[in-house]
Design an enzyme around this catalytic site. Structure first.
Site, PDB file in Angstrom:
ATOM      1  N   SER A 163       0.849  -1.187   0.000  1.00 47.68           N
ATOM      2  CA  SER A 163       0.000   0.000   0.000  1.00 47.68           C
ATOM      3  C   SER A 163       0.885   1.237   0.000  1.00 47.68           C
ATOM      4  O   SER A 163       2.022   1.185   0.493  1.00 47.68           O
ATOM      5  CB  SER A 163      -0.873   0.005   1.270  1.00 47.68           C
ATOM      6  OG  SER A 163      -1.563   1.233   1.387  1.00 47.68           O
TER       7      SER A 163
ATOM      8  N   TYR B 265      -1.571  -0.182  11.027  1.00 50.09           N
ATOM      9  CA  TYR B 265      -1.616  -0.430   9.577  1.00 50.09           C
ATOM     10  C   TYR B 265      -0.332   0.042   8.908  1.00 50.09           C
ATOM     11  O   TYR B 265       0.279  -0.684   8.112  1.00 50.09           O
ATOM     12  CB  TYR B 265      -2.836   0.270   8.976  1.00 50.09           C
ATOM     13  CG  TYR B 265      -3.089  -0.119   7.536  1.00 50.09           C
ATOM     14  CD1 TYR B 265      -3.444  -1.418   7.195  1.00 50.09           C
ATOM     15  CD2 TYR B 265      -2.974   0.814   6.507  1.00 50.09           C
ATOM     16  CE1 TYR B 265      -3.679  -1.787   5.875  1.00 50.09           C
ATOM     17  CE2 TYR B 265      -3.203   0.461   5.185  1.00 50.09           C
ATOM     18  CZ  TYR B 265      -3.554  -0.841   4.870  1.00 50.09           C
ATOM     19  OH  TYR B 265      -3.781  -1.207   3.563  1.00 50.09           O
TER      20      TYR B 265
HETATM   21  P1  NAP Z   1     -11.419  -6.202   1.401  1.00 51.46           P
HETATM   22  O1  NAP Z   1     -12.345  -5.776   0.335  1.00 51.46           O
HETATM   23  O2  NAP Z   1     -11.743  -5.939   2.838  1.00 51.46           O
HETATM   24  O3  NAP Z   1     -11.109  -7.765   1.217  1.00 51.46           O
HETATM   25  C1  NAP Z   1     -10.221  -8.424   2.092  1.00 51.46           C
HETATM   26  C2  NAP Z   1     -10.162  -9.896   1.747  1.00 51.46           C
HETATM   27  O4  NAP Z   1      -9.188 -10.511   2.619  1.00 51.46           O
HETATM   28  C3  NAP Z   1     -11.470 -10.606   1.991  1.00 51.46           C
HETATM   29  O5  NAP Z   1     -11.589 -11.673   1.068  1.00 51.46           O
HETATM   30  C4  NAP Z   1     -11.304 -11.158   3.418  1.00 51.46           C
HETATM   31  O6  NAP Z   1     -12.187 -12.253   3.617  1.00 51.46           O
HETATM   32  C5  NAP Z   1      -9.823 -11.544   3.383  1.00 51.46           C
HETATM   33  N1  NAP Z   1      -9.127 -11.590   4.680  1.00 51.46           N
HETATM   34  C6  NAP Z   1      -9.098 -10.670   5.656  1.00 51.46           C
HETATM   35  N2  NAP Z   1      -8.364 -11.101   6.705  1.00 51.46           N
HETATM   36  C7  NAP Z   1      -7.910 -12.328   6.363  1.00 51.46           C
HETATM   37  C8  NAP Z   1      -7.116 -13.293   7.026  1.00 51.46           C
HETATM   38  N3  NAP Z   1      -6.631 -13.110   8.275  1.00 51.46           N
HETATM   39  N4  NAP Z   1      -6.829 -14.468   6.389  1.00 51.46           N
HETATM   40  C9  NAP Z   1      -7.305 -14.687   5.126  1.00 51.46           C
HETATM   41  N5  NAP Z   1      -8.071 -13.808   4.468  1.00 51.46           N
HETATM   42  C10 NAP Z   1      -8.377 -12.645   5.073  1.00 51.46           C
HETATM   43  O7  NAP Z   1      -9.968  -5.519   1.197  1.00 51.46           O
HETATM   44  P2  NAP Z   1      -9.242  -4.941  -0.121  1.00 51.46           P
HETATM   45  O8  NAP Z   1      -9.511  -3.480  -0.193  1.00 51.46           O
HETATM   46  O9  NAP Z   1      -9.545  -5.775  -1.281  1.00 51.46           O
HETATM   47  O10 NAP Z   1      -7.710  -5.091   0.344  1.00 51.46           O
HETATM   48  C11 NAP Z   1      -6.893  -6.153  -0.091  1.00 51.46           C
HETATM   49  C12 NAP Z   1      -5.435  -5.774   0.139  1.00 51.46           C
HETATM   50  O11 NAP Z   1      -5.139  -4.540  -0.508  1.00 51.46           O
HETATM   51  C13 NAP Z   1      -5.055  -5.575   1.611  1.00 51.46           C
HETATM   52  O12 NAP Z   1      -3.779  -6.124   1.843  1.00 51.46           O
HETATM   53  C14 NAP Z   1      -5.011  -4.055   1.760  1.00 51.46           C
HETATM   54  O13 NAP Z   1      -4.111  -3.662   2.775  1.00 51.46           O
HETATM   55  C15 NAP Z   1      -4.520  -3.653   0.392  1.00 51.46           C
HETATM   56  N6  NAP Z   1      -4.846  -2.279   0.021  1.00 51.46           N
HETATM   57  C16 NAP Z   1      -6.140  -1.845  -0.002  1.00 51.46           C
HETATM   58  C17 NAP Z   1      -6.415  -0.524  -0.363  1.00 51.46           C
HETATM   59  C18 NAP Z   1      -7.818   0.028  -0.415  1.00 51.46           C
HETATM   60  O14 NAP Z   1      -7.989   1.281  -0.460  1.00 51.46           O
HETATM   61  N7  NAP Z   1      -8.850  -0.802  -0.418  1.00 51.46           N
HETATM   62  C19 NAP Z   1      -5.356   0.344  -0.696  1.00 51.46           C
HETATM   63  C20 NAP Z   1      -4.064  -0.150  -0.657  1.00 51.46           C
HETATM   64  C21 NAP Z   1      -3.818  -1.452  -0.316  1.00 51.46           C
HETATM   65  P3  NAP Z   1     -12.564 -12.785   5.111  1.00 51.46           P
HETATM   66  O15 NAP Z   1     -12.937 -11.580   5.903  1.00 51.46           O
HETATM   67  O16 NAP Z   1     -13.658 -13.776   4.886  1.00 51.46           O
HETATM   68  O17 NAP Z   1     -11.309 -13.447   5.610  1.00 51.46           O
END
Ligand code: NAP
Length: 238
Positions: A141, A154
């Protein structure tokens, strides 16, 4: 990399960015293992994607904050398809609160998921990736470069992930494993429960991050894109 016949494991693949990456890989003909903690979501998404895309899609429920789940997830992936070519460490959580409000448990949850989970899944996958000269792609990120108030857990996890990813890259490059990182800014997902009314149309789409993953995988053996930073072109002015 020609993805037909390749096996890709994507953590956190039932929603948001991980799901978009899984769809892009399966659409490009790869066999994909999707994983997350909620078994009903894992089953549903695996069924949907397996039906919709060229590549075969299998779901395995696992919590990457538990080291034993990481080992099992990798082994079951290898058992399902016989080999592993790409590991995408995408699962992550964000619990944003000032240090005065953030509990030690919530700090640890972020470190154990976003940082130790990547270490444990990668460590388990390395023997498999050595034999395929495969790839590890970590979803970091811009919060790994830019601290903000409320990010003591975070930011720590994502700053740490940059250092760990680069060290892993140096450890593994002579084994033929390429380790890369994608660092998005704001993406329009429900990450951290943060989803304002009307969504975030100005933000990156999950598919934009998936495109970066496919782009990294498109390079020939002699070239390694080790880091991609991406951000919305026109975020709201502060
Ligand atoms: P999201 O929509 O909340 O999806 C998160 C996914 O990870 C879900 O499938 C969730 O399913 C799973 N998950 C969460 N905790 C877990 C665990 N302990 N073990 C296995 N699976 C787990 O999040 P996203 O926005 O797609 O983010 C994905 C990645 O991108 C993250 O690493 C985040 O830090 C990064 N990121 C996001 C953003 C943003 O603005 N959205 C920006 C930069 C980076 P369950 O809850 O069922 O486990």
């Amino acid at each position: 990399m020609d993805l037909a016949g390749k096996t890709c494991l994507v953590t956190g693949a039932t929603k948001g960015i991980g799901r978009a990456i899984a769809e892009a890989l399966a659409g490009a003909g790869a066999d994909v293992v999707i994983s997350a903690r909620t078994s009903s979501d894992v089953e549903q998404v695996a069924t949907d994607l397996d039906y919709a895309f060229l590549g075969r899609v299998v779901g395995i429920t696992a919590d990457v904050s538990r080291p034993e789940d990481c080992s099992r997830l990798v082994q079951e992936t290898a058992d399902a398809f016989g080999h592993i070519d790409v590991l995408v460490n995408n699962a992550g959580v964000g619990i944003l609160a000032s240090i005065e409000e953030l509990s030690v448990e919530d700090w640890e949850t972020q470190i154990h998921t976003n940082l130790r989970g990547v270490f444990c899944c990668s460590k388990a996958a390395v023997p498999h990736l050595k034999s395929t000269e495969g790839w590890i792609i970590n979803i970091g990120s811009l919060a790994g470069r830019n601290p903000f108030a409320g990010g003591s857990g975070y930011n720590a996890s994502k700053f740490g992930l940059i250092g760990m990813t680069e060290a892993m890259m140096l450890d593994l490059r002579h084994s033929g494993i390429r380790v890369s990182m994608v660092m998005p800014g704001s993406v329009d997902t429900r990450f951290g429960g943060d989803y304002p009314e009307g969504g975030r149309a100005w933000a990156l789409g999950a598919g934009d991050v998936a495109s970066a993953v496919l782009h990294i995988l498109s390079y020939p053996d002699n070239a390694h894109v080790s880091r991609v930073e991406m951000r919305p072109s026109r975020p709201p002015k502060k």
